[in-house]
Design a protein around this motif. Structure first.
Motif, PDB file in Angstrom:
ATOM      1  N   LYS A 335       0.852  -1.186   0.000  1.00  0.00           N
ATOM      2  CA  LYS A 335       0.000   0.000   0.000  1.00  0.00           C
ATOM      3  C   LYS A 335       0.887   1.235   0.000  1.00  0.00           C
ATOM      4  CE  LYS A 335      -3.680   2.336   2.564  1.00  0.00           C
ATOM      5  NZ  LYS A 335      -4.562   2.288   3.761  1.00  0.00           N
ATOM      6  N   ASP A 354       2.850  -3.546  13.434  1.00  0.00           N
ATOM      7  CA  ASP A 354       1.863  -4.229  12.597  1.00  0.00           C
ATOM      8  C   ASP A 354       2.119  -4.011  11.118  1.00  0.00           C
ATOM      9  OD1 ASP A 354       1.253  -1.573  12.454  1.00  0.00           O
ATOM     10  OD2 ASP A 354      -0.893  -1.800  12.839  1.00  0.00           O
ATOM     11  N   ARG A 355       3.198  -3.222  10.776  1.00  0.00           N
ATOM     12  CA  ARG A 355       3.476  -2.970   9.370  1.00  0.00           C
ATOM     13  C   ARG A 355       4.975  -2.880   9.099  1.00  0.00           C
ATOM     14  NH1 ARG A 355       0.312   1.850   6.726  1.00  0.00           N
ATOM     15  NH2 ARG A 355       0.733   2.916   8.710  1.00  0.00           N
ATOM     16  N   SER A 414       3.945   0.178   2.320  1.00  0.00           N
ATOM     17  CA  SER A 414       3.808  -0.585   3.557  1.00  0.00           C
ATOM     18  C   SER A 414       3.085  -1.895   3.308  1.00  0.00           C
ATOM     19  CB  SER A 414       3.057   0.231   4.613  1.00  0.00           C
ATOM     20  OG  SER A 414       1.733   0.490   4.203  1.00  0.00           O
ATOM     21  N   MET A 415       3.334  -2.845   4.195  1.00  0.00           N
ATOM     22  CA  MET A 415       2.738  -4.183   4.102  1.00  0.00           C
ATOM     23  C   MET A 415       2.334  -4.610   5.504  1.00  0.00           C
ATOM     24  SD  MET A 415       4.612  -7.649   2.702  1.00  0.00           S
ATOM     25  CE  MET A 415       5.111  -6.826   1.193  1.00  0.00           C
ATOM     26  N   ASP A 416       1.116  -5.100   5.677  1.00  0.00           N
ATOM     27  CA  ASP A 416       0.667  -5.488   7.005  1.00  0.00           C
ATOM     28  C   ASP A 416       1.336  -6.787   7.465  1.00  0.00           C
ATOM     29  OD1 ASP A 416      -0.902  -7.820   6.141  1.00  0.00           O
ATOM     30  OD2 ASP A 416      -2.294  -6.362   5.311  1.00  0.00           O
ATOM     31  N   ARG A 417       1.179  -7.082   8.739  1.00  0.00           N
ATOM     32  CA  ARG A 417       1.860  -8.231   9.357  1.00  0.00           C
ATOM     33  C   ARG A 417       1.518  -9.553   8.668  1.00  0.00           C
ATOM     34  NH1 ARG A 417       3.881  -9.903  14.397  1.00  0.00           N
ATOM     35  NH2 ARG A 417       3.646  -7.811  15.254  1.00  0.00           N
TER      36      ARG A 417
END
Length: 449
Positions: A335, A354-355, A414-417
């Motif tokens: 994102k 978380d990211r 960014s990329m979530d967990r």
């Protein structure tokens, strides 16, 4: 050798993409549509059952109109019997043409000169081709017409219009429908959670918001008819709408849409007929987005995002060795966000992460307080292509430092967990090894990070 190897890798990647687009995507698209319509409590069981039903739908009914329950052995015997019938039919056709079995099998070809043998093979090929066409014609005449509601299974492919010198693609200009600032804010808030609109840049999101047209619908008004071609999608600002699907000859409500929900987007996304009818349960205020804007901005934005981010990721050392398919998968999951204002905090020391972040434009600085109450010190600068935030996700530990912007504007990926674990899980050892870079403080620093 290097160039040949590179071409081979690219060709292999292209073959993978072609297979996915032609074979896998049509099945997945139909499956996702079914899941979104039904929203089952147990998606895994629902998807398995759906796939089984679609597989059965591709088989023909037996003589009684019911599905056969024969075993695998019986099916094999049936196929063998059909083969024997075809052989007998072939022999009959050969006799009608005055050709013996030996000639058709090529037994006499060895006794003829090379030129005659070649001519015979050509003649034989033409005759067999004509025989196959005759057989096909006769067999087609025996097939009964399919029922009106025949289930053909999932769509096999979705095609797009081709453009070239003979068909120039005109520059697209989205329609503009004036709105109040409050209306713009409400529409944007509703669109942000949708995966379809997460890839839009700020200017594209503004264009899409301005392209929405207000529509008022009365109670019991049917806004979408199942089976029709999709020409637009809708966003609900006020009211409630229900989605009905014909199941076993009866209309069944499969979903209820309320304020902030989007419906009608699946037909535009997958270029397929409407999967369900939508009826307003009460008086509704809707926002309508046309197909052209959706296709040219929303779908094109997703394709542009994939291409741009894939090219950028290739320049990041951490991702330089992953293949093209994995690169595109990662690009789809990232994102992009723009953070304005120098000194804006991105992550805070001590918080659970978380990211995971990659710097696309601008610079950031890492600030760390080594003792509680101590003034944070700058321990690292993150420039274009650098990444941060991975340690907290790998070790499930709190953030080891805070990261703030050091330029007026910073663009990040960014990329979530969950996505990080799925896509970068195999690279955990590499990420841990690269973490040694945090142990070397910048010039002027006397602590480790």
């Amino acid at each position: 050798m290097s160039a040949d190897r590179s071409q081979s890798v690219n060709r292999s990647a292209q073959e993978h993409l072609t297979y996915i687009q032609e074979k896998v995507n049509p099945v997945l698209e139909a499956l996702v549509t079914a899941v979104l319509l039904e929203r089952p409590d147990d998606p895994s069981f629902f998807m398995l059952r759906w796939l089984c039903e679609q597989t059965k739908a591709l088989d023909g009914p037996d003589q009684g109109g019911q599905r056969s329950g024969s075993s695998t052995a019986e099916e094999i015997e049936t196929v063998r019997a059909e083969i024997e019938k075809l052989k007998e039919r072939k022999s009959e056709l050969l006799e009608l043409l005055g050709v013996s079995e030996e000639v058709s099998g090529g037994a006499e070809s060895s006794s003829k000169p090379a030129g005659d043998a070649k001519s015979d093979r050509s003649t034989k090929a033409n005759e067999e081709s004509e025989e196959e066409e005759d057989e096909d014609d006769e067999e087609m005449e025996d097939f009964p017409e399919p029922p009106k509601n025949f289930n053909r299974g999932p769509r096999q492919s979705v095609s797009a219009e081709a453009y070239g010198q003979w068909n120039q693609k005109a520059a697209f200009v989205a329609p503009v429908h004036e709105k109040t600032a409050e209306q713009k804010a409400r529409i944007e808030k509703c669109l942000e959670p949708s995966f379809l609109f997460q890839g839009l840049e700020k200017k594209d999101m503004t264009t899409v918001i301005m392209a929405f047209k207000e529509k008022h619908a009365e109670a019991a008004e049917k806004v979408i008819q199942e089976g029709d071609d999709g020409e637009c999608m809708f966003l609900i600002e006020e009211g409630v709408a229900e989605c009905f699907k014909v199941i076993n000859g009866e209309d069944k409500c499969v979903k209820t849409c309320t304020v902030g929900d989007v419906f009608g987007e699946l037909a535009l996304l997958y270029n397929c007929p409407r999967a369900a009818s939508v009826v307003c349960k009460e008086k509704c205020t809707l926002w309508e987005l046309d197909r052209a804007t959706f296709t040219n901005i929303v779908k094109d934005a997703a394709a542009t995002k994939r291409s741009t981010l894939s090219e950028f990721l290739k320049k990041v050392p951490l991702f330089s060795n992953i293949d093209q398919y994995e690169m595109m998968t990662m690009a789809d999951a990232l994102k992009v966000e723009t953070i304005e204002g120098e000194g804006t905090t991105i992550i805070n020391q001590g918080e659970m992460g978380d990211r995971f972040f990659v710097v696309v434009e601008g610079e950031c600085v890492a600030m760390k307080a080594f003792v509680e109450g101590q003034t944070p010190q700058q321990v690292m600068t993150h420039k274009v292509g650098d990444y941060f935030g991975e340690l907290s996700l790998i070790s499930n530990a709190p953030r080891a430092a805070s990261v703030k912007t050091s330029t007026p504007e910073v663009k990040l990926m960014s990329m979530d967990r969950k996505t990080f674990k799925r896509l970068l899980g195999p690279m955990t050892d590499i990420l841990k090894r690269e973490a040694v870079r945090y142990e070397t403080p910048e010039p002027g620093g006397d602590e480790t990070f």
